[in-house]
Structures are given as C-alpha cells and as structure tokens.
Design a protein around this motif. Structure first.
Motif, PDB file in Angstrom:
ATOM      1  N   CYS A 201     -14.717 -22.389 -19.778  1.00  0.00           N
ATOM      2  CA  CYS A 201     -14.499 -22.129 -18.163  1.00  0.00           C
ATOM      3  C   CYS A 201     -15.454 -21.169 -17.976  1.00  0.00           C
ATOM      4  CB  CYS A 201     -13.059 -21.750 -18.267  1.00  0.00           C
ATOM      5  SG  CYS A 201     -12.620 -20.827 -16.500  1.00  0.00           S
ATOM      6  N   SER A 202     -15.918 -20.811 -16.729  1.00  0.00           N
ATOM      7  CA  SER A 202     -16.865 -19.739 -16.378  1.00  0.00           C
ATOM      8  C   SER A 202     -16.341 -18.597 -16.333  1.00  0.00           C
ATOM      9  CB  SER A 202     -17.374 -20.066 -14.976  1.00  0.00           C
ATOM     10  OG  SER A 202     -16.348 -20.315 -13.839  1.00  0.00           O
ATOM     11  N   SER A 203     -14.960 -18.399 -16.676  1.00  0.00           N
ATOM     12  CA  SER A 203     -14.358 -17.089 -16.731  1.00  0.00           C
ATOM     13  C   SER A 203     -14.667 -16.303 -18.008  1.00  0.00           C
ATOM     14  CB  SER A 203     -12.970 -17.363 -16.815  1.00  0.00           C
ATOM     15  OG  SER A 203     -12.513 -18.148 -17.952  1.00  0.00           O
ATOM     16  N   TYR A 204     -15.438 -16.894 -18.908  1.00  0.00           N
ATOM     17  CA  TYR A 204     -15.914 -16.193 -19.864  1.00  0.00           C
ATOM     18  C   TYR A 204     -17.033 -15.310 -19.610  1.00  0.00           C
ATOM     19  CZ  TYR A 204     -20.787 -18.344 -19.907  1.00  0.00           C
ATOM     20  OH  TYR A 204     -22.058 -18.864 -19.453  1.00  0.00           O
ATOM     21  N   ILE A 205     -17.632 -15.164 -18.482  1.00  0.00           N
ATOM     22  CA  ILE A 205     -18.611 -14.332 -17.915  1.00  0.00           C
ATOM     23  C   ILE A 205     -18.014 -12.883 -17.682  1.00  0.00           C
ATOM     24  CG2 ILE A 205     -20.224 -13.950 -15.962  1.00  0.00           C
ATOM     25  CD1 ILE A 205     -20.403 -17.026 -15.731  1.00  0.00           C
ATOM     26  N   ALA A 206     -16.660 -13.176 -17.205  1.00  0.00           N
ATOM     27  CA  ALA A 206     -16.199 -11.765 -16.967  1.00  0.00           C
ATOM     28  C   ALA A 206     -15.273 -11.285 -18.138  1.00  0.00           C
ATOM     29  CB  ALA A 206     -15.062 -11.852 -15.721  1.00  0.00           C
ATOM     30  N   SER A 207     -15.423 -11.715 -19.388  1.00  0.00           N
ATOM     31  CA  SER A 207     -14.577 -11.404 -20.507  1.00  0.00           C
ATOM     32  C   SER A 207     -15.369  -9.828 -21.096  1.00  0.00           C
ATOM     33  CB  SER A 207     -14.870 -12.399 -21.549  1.00  0.00           C
ATOM     34  OG  SER A 207     -14.400 -11.894 -22.874  1.00  0.00           O
ATOM     35  N   PRO A 208     -14.447  -8.903 -21.418  1.00  0.00           N
ATOM     36  CA  PRO A 208     -14.865  -7.865 -22.139  1.00  0.00           C
ATOM     37  C   PRO A 208     -15.751  -8.103 -23.522  1.00  0.00           C
ATOM     38  CG  PRO A 208     -12.731  -7.939 -22.575  1.00  0.00           C
ATOM     39  CD  PRO A 208     -13.166  -9.218 -21.649  1.00  0.00           C
ATOM     40  N   LYS A 209     -16.378  -7.200 -23.927  1.00  0.00           N
ATOM     41  CA  LYS A 209     -17.151  -7.451 -25.340  1.00  0.00           C
ATOM     42  C   LYS A 209     -16.147  -8.000 -26.268  1.00  0.00           C
ATOM     43  CE  LYS A 209     -21.104  -4.789 -24.437  1.00  0.00           C
ATOM     44  NZ  LYS A 209     -22.260  -3.844 -25.363  1.00  0.00           N
ATOM     45  N   LEU A 210     -16.537  -9.053 -27.151  1.00  0.00           N
ATOM     46  CA  LEU A 210     -15.595  -9.441 -28.223  1.00  0.00           C
ATOM     47  C   LEU A 210     -15.312  -8.416 -29.374  1.00  0.00           C
ATOM     48  CD1 LEU A 210     -16.720 -13.139 -28.844  1.00  0.00           C
ATOM     49  CD2 LEU A 210     -14.702 -12.294 -28.001  1.00  0.00           C
ATOM     50  N   GLU A 211     -14.351  -8.045 -29.192  1.00  0.00           N
ATOM     51  CA  GLU A 211     -13.624  -7.088 -30.645  1.00  0.00           C
ATOM     52  C   GLU A 211     -12.525  -7.834 -31.044  1.00  0.00           C
ATOM     53  OE1 GLU A 211     -15.299  -4.635 -31.498  1.00  0.00           O
ATOM     54  OE2 GLU A 211     -16.673  -4.288 -30.073  1.00  0.00           O
ATOM     55  N   PRO A 212     -12.592  -8.659 -32.274  1.00  0.00           N
ATOM     56  CA  PRO A 212     -11.580  -9.463 -32.514  1.00  0.00           C
ATOM     57  C   PRO A 212     -10.383  -8.698 -33.073  1.00  0.00           C
ATOM     58  CG  PRO A 212     -13.660 -10.060 -33.396  1.00  0.00           C
ATOM     59  CD  PRO A 212     -13.928  -8.965 -32.722  1.00  0.00           C
ATOM     60  N   GLU A 213     -10.300  -7.367 -33.325  1.00  0.00           N
ATOM     61  CA  GLU A 213      -9.512  -6.577 -34.083  1.00  0.00           C
ATOM     62  C   GLU A 213      -8.410  -6.228 -32.785  1.00  0.00           C
ATOM     63  OE1 GLU A 213     -12.996  -4.048 -33.531  1.00  0.00           O
ATOM     64  OE2 GLU A 213     -12.744  -5.967 -34.502  1.00  0.00           O
ATOM     65  N   GLU A 214      -9.078  -6.363 -31.789  1.00  0.00           N
ATOM     66  CA  GLU A 214      -8.054  -5.917 -30.358  1.00  0.00           C
ATOM     67  C   GLU A 214      -7.169  -7.038 -30.246  1.00  0.00           C
ATOM     68  OE1 GLU A 214     -10.454  -5.044 -26.961  1.00  0.00           O
ATOM     69  OE2 GLU A 214     -11.513  -3.120 -28.093  1.00  0.00           O
ATOM     70  N   VAL A 215      -7.317  -8.243 -30.645  1.00  0.00           N
ATOM     71  CA  VAL A 215      -6.554  -9.415 -30.335  1.00  0.00           C
ATOM     72  C   VAL A 215      -5.117  -8.935 -30.860  1.00  0.00           C
ATOM     73  CG1 VAL A 215      -6.124 -11.837 -30.407  1.00  0.00           C
ATOM     74  CG2 VAL A 215      -8.492 -11.098 -29.993  1.00  0.00           C
ATOM     75  N   MET A 216      -5.141  -8.633 -32.090  1.00  0.00           N
ATOM     76  CA  MET A 216      -3.918  -8.293 -32.882  1.00  0.00           C
ATOM     77  C   MET A 216      -3.375  -6.927 -32.522  1.00  0.00           C
ATOM     78  SD  MET A 216      -3.576 -11.100 -34.147  1.00  0.00           S
ATOM     79  CE  MET A 216      -2.129 -10.952 -35.185  1.00  0.00           C
ATOM     80  N   ASP A 217      -4.119  -5.994 -31.841  1.00  0.00           N
ATOM     81  CA  ASP A 217      -3.599  -4.761 -31.447  1.00  0.00           C
ATOM     82  C   ASP A 217      -2.795  -4.608 -30.182  1.00  0.00           C
ATOM     83  OD1 ASP A 217      -3.245  -1.958 -31.067  1.00  0.00           O
ATOM     84  OD2 ASP A 217      -5.173  -1.380 -31.294  1.00  0.00           O
ATOM     85  N   LYS A 218      -1.314  -4.524 -30.353  1.00  0.00           N
ATOM     86  CA  LYS A 218      -0.524  -4.826 -29.242  1.00  0.00           C
ATOM     87  C   LYS A 218      -0.596  -3.582 -28.365  1.00  0.00           C
ATOM     88  CE  LYS A 218       2.461  -7.885 -32.234  1.00  0.00           C
ATOM     89  NZ  LYS A 218       3.833  -8.029 -32.604  1.00  0.00           N
ATOM     90  N   THR A 219      -1.130  -2.336 -28.661  1.00  0.00           N
ATOM     91  CA  THR A 219      -1.308  -1.110 -27.909  1.00  0.00           C
ATOM     92  C   THR A 219      -2.168  -1.297 -27.020  1.00  0.00           C
ATOM     93  OG1 THR A 219      -2.574  -0.046 -29.612  1.00  0.00           O
ATOM     94  CG2 THR A 219      -0.167  -0.055 -29.983  1.00  0.00           C
ATOM     95  N   LYS A 220      -3.233  -2.083 -26.987  1.00  0.00           N
ATOM     96  CA  LYS A 220      -4.349  -2.220 -26.209  1.00  0.00           C
ATOM     97  C   LYS A 220      -3.927  -2.766 -24.975  1.00  0.00           C
ATOM     98  CE  LYS A 220      -8.052  -1.017 -28.657  1.00  0.00           C
ATOM     99  NZ  LYS A 220      -9.071   0.043 -28.451  1.00  0.00           N
ATOM    100  N   TYR A 221      -4.649  -2.308 -23.838  1.00  0.00           N
ATOM    101  CA  TYR A 221      -4.286  -2.935 -22.541  1.00  0.00           C
ATOM    102  C   TYR A 221      -4.668  -4.601 -22.592  1.00  0.00           C
ATOM    103  CZ  TYR A 221      -4.681  -3.445 -17.546  1.00  0.00           C
ATOM    104  OH  TYR A 221      -4.439  -4.038 -16.134  1.00  0.00           O
ATOM    105  N   TRP A 222      -3.911  -5.015 -22.086  1.00  0.00           N
ATOM    106  CA  TRP A 222      -3.647  -6.630 -22.070  1.00  0.00           C
ATOM    107  C   TRP A 222      -3.451  -7.282 -20.730  1.00  0.00           C
ATOM    108  CZ3 TRP A 222      -0.504 -10.480 -20.762  1.00  0.00           C
ATOM    109  CH2 TRP A 222      -0.658 -11.730 -21.187  1.00  0.00           C
TER     110      TRP A 222
END
Length: 411
Positions: A201-222
């Motif tokens: 999907c073209s929404s990938y263009i607006a994605s922040p930089k990939l930081e895989p560890e942030e996916v499991m971090d529940k304290t990060k802004y989501w």
C-alpha cells in the motif's frame, strides 16, 4: 429540409425549444469532468493474458475484497488454488464460498487449508506439512493478499502470542511463511515460472523509519495509521531482501534462479477494510459513508479494478524474465518512493530482529502449549477418576437396594 432549418437559424436565431448554449456547455463540462475523474481513478486494466491450467497457487486473503477477485480470475484460468483461511474447512461460509467459486469458474481444483495468520504455530504447521514431501510438491505462485488494520480511534491490539496485530498479520506472517516455504520454492524445476506476489500500500511512504524493537515496546507512541504504514514498509523491505536471498541460492543444476518476487500496489479500493477505515468502525461513520457513497464511488476503485495490477503481476510474460523485486502499480513498473526500501543495513537489521522475535515467541508458545496439554491431561484424569468413583457409588447403591428387596421378600 436542412436548408430551410439552417436559413431559419441564420435569420431568426435558435428556436425557443433549444437549450441555452451556455447552460448546455456548463452541464456537459461538469459531466465530462466527472467521467474523466472516474476513468482516471478507476485505474488501468490488465493487458496481459496467461493460461494457468495445472499451475499450483497458494493464496492468502482470497475470500474477500481484492483477494476474492484475484482468486476468481486465477481460478477462471484453470489454476489449482490452495486458499489459506482462518476458518476451518467445514465452516458453512467457507464451504459455500468454495462451492460457488468452483461452479462459477468451472474449476474443481480449489480447496482451503486452515491457517491463522495471527499464530506463528499455525503457519509453521501448514508450511512444514507442505515442504515435508518427496519429491517436492509443485508450486508455481504465492499470492499474499491478506492484511488487517486497526480503525482510527481504537487502541493497540495484540495476538495471543503478544505481538502487535498489524505487524504480525501484515508482515511477520508473510516473513514466517515464505521463510519455511523457501526449500519448496528453490526446488522447483528450472523451466517453471515461479512468482511470489506481495501486495502493498502506498501508505508505506508515510511510515517512520523502521525500528523493529519499537513494535514490541508498548510505551512508544502508537497510532493505527503509523502501525499499518510501518508494517507495509517492513513488508516491502523484506520482499526486496527475499529476492536477494533467492538469487544467492546456487541450484544443483547450476542454472539461474527461476523464482521472482513481485511487489504490487493495487491502489485504494471500496473494500471492507477501506469501509472500516473510513467509518472508524462506528454506526455514525457507516451512516455518513452511505450518505456520501457517491464520493467514495467516484474516487475509489472497485475491487475488480484494484485486482488488475495483481493479475498483471501474475500474467505478464515480461515479469517472468530478468530480475525480480519489481514494484508494479497501474499495470506498469514504477520506482519505490523511499530509498530505505533497498537499504541493506535496514534489511539486515529487520531480518535479524524478525528471526529473534519468531524464535522467542515460538519457544514461549511451545512452553504454553505443553503446560496446557499437561493441565488438560490432568483434568481429564481427574474427571475419569471422578466418573469411576461415581460409577462405583451407583453400583453400591444398586447392590444395597437389591439386598433390601431380597430381605423383604424373605420375610
């Protein structure tokens, strides 16, 4: 007859019944603009054709939305479809859907396998069963149409394994599935045109930089938008890397790799997922969607038109030659809008983090299943003992009653 009419126009002007030219021009321009807009937003149709008789296709997301249209078109051309579905094979909806698809396409080689894309264990069960075959099973195409999203206004959701849902279904499930199926893909004969089609999907263009560890971090802004865009960016980075992984494989026959990854952006369409996103999953949102449906019809593709680029990726002869990893949109090759899609450092970090996450999650899942199995066995054993005790009690009670009857009859 024409001459008097033309003379009347010249001397007397337009007849009273003829509409005002400026009004006619205004409405014609408006209708023409609407028609041109609809033509543009509908996208291009697939110009390619290919016979698929006898070809084996594994497909996710083939029961709704764009995936259902793709499944119908592939089946119509004779492909043997293996649909991976969350529902079991005896689910009434799934049974009716497959029977309907078989009758409409006149193709009986369509069946379903239960695979829950939110479960790494379920994916492993199917994939290991597929590759555990000698000689290797035929596999011509993999189409990964399944995806999920969280509607705006809703909170972060996680799978039973504790992984963020969009990351799991949109990216990690595909990573895990293709990782296990790699031996089956590599084992296909050289003369076979093998394609792995990965819609994005073209929404990938607006994605922040990939930081895989942030996916499991529940304290990060989501946010739902960020989570979806990040999962699609990760999927594209993986698709490019997976093509390099296939190209690096040295075939026993020393011939070039014949499997090619094709990334496809089908565009925005009037699917169930898009409706959920626009309505925010609320009744008021659904009401507004119905009221302004004409606007959605004008600006969004139909599922059938959105499927055209995926069908192009499956059928175009040119994509079966040369290098893989191409991005297709509107039935033509385009460049990625972000450089980090092909960044080797980003890809390496993502691959390693995904492997570690899968290993950690599967270990925890295996321990949990073993514990549940033990508890279930203990519970069954207790129930069996209780049932046995109850049977003995009933037997003793009946014995006592018979004894009393005997004594009474003796008196």
């Amino acid at each position: 007859m024409p001459l008097p009419f033309l003379a009347s126009l010249y001397f007397d002007g337009l007849p009273p019944w003829f509409p005002d030219p400026f009004v006619a021009l205004k409405y014609t321009t408006a209708l023409g603009s609407l028609a041109l807009t609809k033509w543009y937003t509908s996208g291009r149709s697939n110009p390619s054709e290919r016979k698929l008789h006898g070809r084996v296709v594994i497909m996710t997301g083939g029961t709704s939305g764009i995936g259902a249209k793709v499944a119908f078109e592939l089946a119509s051309r004779g492909a043997q479809l293996c649909l991976l579905t969350r529902q079991p094979g005896n689910d009434p909806f799934l049974v009716d859907y497959i029977e309907d698809l078989r009758s409409r396409t006149n193709n009986q080689m369509i069946y379903a396998e239960q695979v829950d894309l939110s479960s790494l264990y379920s994916i492993r069960q199917f994939a290991t069963k597929w590759i555990d075959n000698a000689p290797p099973r035929r596999l011509d195409m993999i189409v990964l149409c399944a995806a999920t999203l969280t509607t705006p206004g809703h909170g972060r959701a996680e799978t039973a394994d504790g992984i963020e849902t969009e990351w799991m279904v949109n990216y990690l499930a595909n990573f895990h599935l293709l990782g296990i199926l790699s031996p089956a893909i590599k084992a296909q004969p050289f003369d076979r045109d093998v394609r792995i089609i990965i819609p994005t999907c073209s929404s990938y263009i607006a994605s922040p930089k990939l930081e895989p560890e942030e996916v499991m971090d529940k304290t990060k802004y989501w946010t739902p938008r960020t989570a979806y865009a990040r999962s699609k960016l990760a999927l594209m980075v993986f698709a490019k890397t997976y093509q390099k992984h296939l190209d690096a494989y040295k075939r026993p026959d020393q011939l070039p790799m014949n499997a090619r990854v094709v990334i496809v952006d089908p565009g925005f369409a009037r699917t169930v997922g898009m409706r959920r996103w626009l309505t925010r999953g609320s009744l008021w949102g659904l009401f507004l969607y119905v009221v302004f449906y004409a606007l959605a019809w004008l600006l969004l593709k139909s599922p059938n038109m959105a499927a055209q680029s995926i069908l192009f990726a499956a059928m175009d002869a040119g994509l079966g030659r040369g290098t893989g990893g191409k991005l297709i949109k509107e039935c033509m090759e385009i460049d990625c809008a972000r450089k980090d899609v092909e960044d080797e450092e980003v890809a390496k970090k993502l691959w390693e983090a995904s492997d570690k996450l899968i290993e950690k999650t599967e270990k925890a899942s295996a321990i949990r299943r073993a514990r549940e199995k033990k508890e279930r066995e203990e519970r069954e054993k207790v129930e069996e003992i209780e049932s046995l005790v109850e049977t003995i009690k009933k037997g003793k009670t009946k014995e006592g009653q018979k004894k009393k009857k005997t004594e009474r009859s003796a008196e």
